[in-house]
Design an enzyme around this catalytic site. Structure first.
Site, mmCIF file in Angstrom:
data_model
loop_
_atom_site.group_PDB
_atom_site.id
_atom_site.type_symbol
_atom_site.label_atom_id
_atom_site.label_comp_id
_atom_site.label_asym_id
_atom_site.label_seq_id
_atom_site.Cartn_x
_atom_site.Cartn_y
_atom_site.Cartn_z
ATOM 1 N N ILE A 1 0.829 -1.197 0.000
ATOM 2 C CA ILE A 1 0.000 0.000 0.000
ATOM 3 C C ILE A 1 0.870 1.255 0.000
ATOM 4 O O ILE A 1 1.974 1.244 0.532
ATOM 5 C CB ILE A 1 -0.975 0.009 1.210
ATOM 6 N N CYS A 2 0.342 2.304 -0.605
ATOM 7 C CA CYS A 2 0.934 3.635 -0.602
ATOM 8 C C CYS A 2 2.299 3.632 -1.299
ATOM 9 O O CYS A 2 2.385 3.375 -2.485
ATOM 10 C CB CYS A 2 1.007 4.157 0.832
ATOM 11 N N HIS A 3 3.384 3.898 -0.570
ATOM 12 C CA HIS A 3 4.734 3.854 -1.130
ATOM 13 C C HIS A 3 5.309 2.430 -1.087
ATOM 14 O O HIS A 3 6.395 2.191 -1.610
ATOM 15 C CB HIS A 3 5.673 4.771 -0.339
#
Length: 187
Positions: free
Chosen positions: A111-113
């Protein structure tokens, strides 16, 4: 379903600087579904979370990376945050750990980075993925088929954008981790 992930063991690979809720929310969902989680880290004692821009809680490392065996786990979770993935992506042992899950066809969620490490593991080419917008160009340049959606699933690879998407992410994480190995997952 309290036993949906019974007998499933999930490695959560992280270093300092992960976004707190991107570890705790999926971890709690996995545990509530009967799965076991281990925080695996290049550090041997604790890892420190961030909450937005501030440092927050410390979490015990269950298994130091140099003692972790990917064969002991059924799935891998990669939380985001800015510092954490940037740290992990330059540690060869962390990249090898990630690659092992793909080579074995095991589900991976990021998730995300978090997907940044997947670029260095060279497992994104031709894969449908999403992430925080900040690294979309990096994923595209590495050959990923990037989509701006809450969650994208591609043969056992689950990716998501931000903490706002955690309900959708957690749902798909549980589904893919329950299904287990995917023939289309590859290194």
């Amino acid at each position: 379903m309290a036993d949906e992930l019974k007998d499933k063991k999930v490695a959560i690979l992280t270093a300092d600087g992960f976004e707190e809720v991107e570890l705790t929310s999926p971890r709690d969902a996995i545990q509530m579904a009967g799965g076991t989680t281990h925080i695996v880290s290049p550090k041997s004692d604790i890892v420190r979370a961030k909450k937005d821009k501030d440092w927050s809680l410390d979490f015990d490392v269950d298994v130091p990376l140099d003692q972790a065996n990917p064969e002991d786990y059924d799935a891998l979770l990669l939380p985001g945050g800015v510092i954490n993935p940037d740290t992990l992506r330059v540690i060869p042992q962390a990249i090898d750990f990630v690659k092992a899950f793909f080579a074995a066809g095991k589900p991976v969620a990021a998730i995300c980075h978090g997907p940044q490490g997947l670029i260095d593991a060279e497992v994104v080419e031709g894969r449908r993925m999403t992430s925080v917008k900040n690294i979309s160009k990096d994923l595209i340049n590495a050959g990923a088929l990037w989509e701006d959606r809450a969650v994208v699933v591609d043969q056992g690879l689950v990716t998501s954008r931000t903490p706002d998407d955690l309900p959708d992410f957690n749902e798909k994480v549980l589904e893919e981790f329950r299904e287990g190995e995917h023939a289309g997952q590859h290194a």
